[in-house]
Design a protein around this motif. Sequence first.
Motif, PDB file in Angstrom:
ATOM      1  N   GLU A  85       5.110 -32.084 -21.836  1.00 49.69           N
ATOM      2  CA  GLU A  85       4.940 -31.141 -20.711  1.00 49.69           C
ATOM      3  C   GLU A  85       3.613 -31.334 -19.989  1.00 49.69           C
ATOM      4  O   GLU A  85       2.914 -30.371 -19.679  1.00 49.69           O
ATOM      5  N   ASN A 151       1.138 -29.487 -23.173  1.00 47.07           N
ATOM      6  CA  ASN A 151       1.538 -28.584 -24.256  1.00 47.07           C
ATOM      7  C   ASN A 151       0.905 -29.019 -25.590  1.00 47.07           C
ATOM      8  O   ASN A 151       1.199 -30.094 -26.100  1.00 47.07           O
ATOM      9  N   PHE A 153       1.269 -27.874 -28.703  1.00 44.06           N
ATOM     10  CA  PHE A 153       2.169 -27.983 -29.864  1.00 44.06           C
ATOM     11  C   PHE A 153       2.873 -29.329 -29.837  1.00 44.06           C
ATOM     12  O   PHE A 153       2.944 -30.044 -30.828  1.00 44.06           O
ATOM     13  N   LYS A 154       3.373 -29.666 -28.646  1.00 47.97           N
ATOM     14  CA  LYS A 154       4.154 -30.899 -28.513  1.00 47.97           C
ATOM     15  C   LYS A 154       3.249 -32.122 -28.653  1.00 47.97           C
ATOM     16  O   LYS A 154       3.648 -33.124 -29.232  1.00 47.97           O
ATOM     17  N   PRO A 234       7.834 -15.756 -17.762  1.00 52.68           N
ATOM     18  CA  PRO A 234       7.941 -16.883 -16.826  1.00 52.68           C
ATOM     19  C   PRO A 234       8.509 -16.435 -15.477  1.00 52.68           C
ATOM     20  O   PRO A 234       9.370 -15.556 -15.424  1.00 52.68           O
ATOM     21  N   VAL A 255       1.990 -22.519 -16.342  1.00 47.09           N
ATOM     22  CA  VAL A 255       2.406 -23.697 -17.097  1.00 47.09           C
ATOM     23  C   VAL A 255       3.826 -24.093 -16.672  1.00 47.09           C
ATOM     24  O   VAL A 255       4.522 -23.292 -16.051  1.00 47.09           O
ATOM     25  N   HIS A 257       6.613 -24.147 -17.931  1.00 48.06           N
ATOM     26  CA  HIS A 257       7.641 -23.209 -18.365  1.00 48.06           C
ATOM     27  C   HIS A 257       7.790 -22.041 -17.387  1.00 48.06           C
ATOM     28  O   HIS A 257       8.795 -21.343 -17.373  1.00 48.06           O
ATOM     29  N   MET A 262      -3.710 -17.091 -19.336  1.00 45.55           N
ATOM     30  CA  MET A 262      -5.052 -16.799 -18.822  1.00 45.55           C
ATOM     31  C   MET A 262      -5.981 -16.282 -19.908  1.00 45.55           C
ATOM     32  O   MET A 262      -5.550 -15.632 -20.858  1.00 45.55           O
ATOM     33  N   LEU A 299       3.305  -9.286 -12.592  1.00 46.89           N
ATOM     34  CA  LEU A 299       3.790 -10.024 -13.769  1.00 46.89           C
ATOM     35  C   LEU A 299       3.573  -9.221 -15.033  1.00 46.89           C
ATOM     36  O   LEU A 299       2.555  -8.560 -15.206  1.00 46.89           O
ATOM     37  N   VAL A 302       3.508 -10.662 -21.891  1.00 47.79           N
ATOM     38  CA  VAL A 302       4.399 -10.553 -23.052  1.00 47.79           C
ATOM     39  C   VAL A 302       3.666 -10.717 -24.378  1.00 47.79           C
ATOM     40  O   VAL A 302       4.152 -10.284 -25.419  1.00 47.79           O
TER      41      VAL A 302
END
Lengths: 382, 96
Positions: A85, A151, A153-154, A234, A255, A257, A262, A299, A302
Amino acid sequence: MNKTADYVIIGGGVIGCSIAYNLAKKGAKNIVLIEKKYLTSGATGRCGAGVRMQFGTETNCLLAKNSIEMFENLEEELGYQDSIEFKQGGYLLLAYTEKMVEQFHKNLGVQHKLGIPSRWVTPEESKEIVPHLNTQGLLGATFCGKDGHCNPFKTTDAYAKAAERLGVEIMTYTEVKQLLAQDGRITGVETDKGVIETPVVVLCAGSYSRDLAATIDIDLPITPERHQILVTEPVEMMQGPMVMSFYHGLYCQQVPHGSFVMGLGDPNEPKEYNFNGSWQFLHEMAAKATFLLPPLANLRVVRQWAGLYDLTPDRQQILGSVPGFEGVHLAAGFSGHGFMIAPMTGKLMAEHILGEETSLPISMFDFSRFARGELFVEPSVV
Amino acid sequence: MCQEKDKNLTILCRCEDITLDEIREYINQGVTDLEQLKRLLRVGMGPCQGRTCTPLLINEIARATGRPVKDIPLTVFRQPTTAVKLGVLAGGINHE
Ligand SMILES: Cc1cc2nc3c(=O)[nH]c(=O)nc-3n(C[C@H](O)[C@H](O)[C@H](O)COP(=O)(O)OP(=O)(O)OC[C@H]3O[C@@H](n4cnc5c(N)ncnc54)[C@H](O)[C@@H]3O)c2cc1C
Ligand code: FES
């Protein structure tokens, strides 16, 4: 379990995995990487995932530029079936004081010498780049379109999988309790699952590197500092670049996604191991973000979380060996910008560990600079 | 659970649009750690923060690993407890 290894890497963050891959790629054998929880459970999995070339010193510009060029081809290099990503939407660095304007122009000078495609933009041009930016009080900004996001994690997964294919053994949920040494040389590590004998240890355990080094009486000047961060639901893509303001201590990026990530730097943060999110952070982050980028008010947040910066006295990483101590290599103290330089750092550390000449100089990051009083000052960090 | 239906269409995490098949593929590759699945697939990272999908996911992991459901460690629940607008959060503070 008692075993032997030629190299033991401590820490399953992006740095440890990048070093493991680069060592194995160069033909080193019998490498074991040890992670106390799961891969990316430390700073790597908690970071803002921003990558940029816009620094203020030649050394950091080169580290970051080389790394971003490596991110561009990383999936291919590592044979990764998935996507890391990587997005190059740029970084817009905002200037609010005359002093910042002056510093940014100096930084541009350094960047241009190295071929970094950054430029000065007026408040009006900034608005063309980020139409929903509130330019009140803004004196101008610098922009580099090659900067962006990746990304974590990836990226770490990609390095770990490639390392494993080259024979690296990755042990998760295994904690190193202490380093073992005799007569000024490393002999092994003691884990909660037994001893691993090894002549070489690579310490890349983030803030915990200090505690581990202390077990063999090496005093690393690294202090943990909590940094908080949040993510929204998102939405449709609406913001290309990372918006970063050293004045507000804020960074904010959409990002790939679709969510916005932030975070804030808090100058009053106590120096300790603390992973709790605070209500004050949510408030302050929301106030600053909706002031700078008003439409973001709609926004929904989450999730919020916290991670540790592994701060050194000059906020620059420690790379290299420990003088007078055989077999210990350090790659820690990244002070909040270690993800973006992980590709090049892994390569340089592998070269260093194998006794080769490094492709870029790393001596300015050595451990003894603190004793010599030669701090390395980078003007461009949050 | 509904694995008898068309597998390709069974959504396990509706917030992030992740199917049961995608999750089983990762589990079959050996990724049976909830923390890892969350980070690699985004399962449980949507607006409901896994309140809908985490129990289903734990059942899947339990089935694949043969471990009892109570032995599968949960991920950390993070604030806020429900999604809140930034504008609302900002409301309580004066800023320049
Ligand atoms: C909120 C936040 C935002 C950030 N934003 C950015 C950004 O936008 N861009 C950027 O480039 N950088 C950013 N950073 C910095 C970046 O995350 C780090 O510099 C980078 O991830 C460092 O990677 P690492 O592998 O050195 O450390 P870590 O990822 O912390 O890895 C160290 C690992 O060592 C393990 N470990 C510790 N002790 C032991 C032990 N005794 N035995 C075995 N394992 C052990 C830990 O579990 C951990 O997984 C941010 C950091 C934070 C906290
Ligand atoms: S259903 Fe998975 S996060 Fe909401």
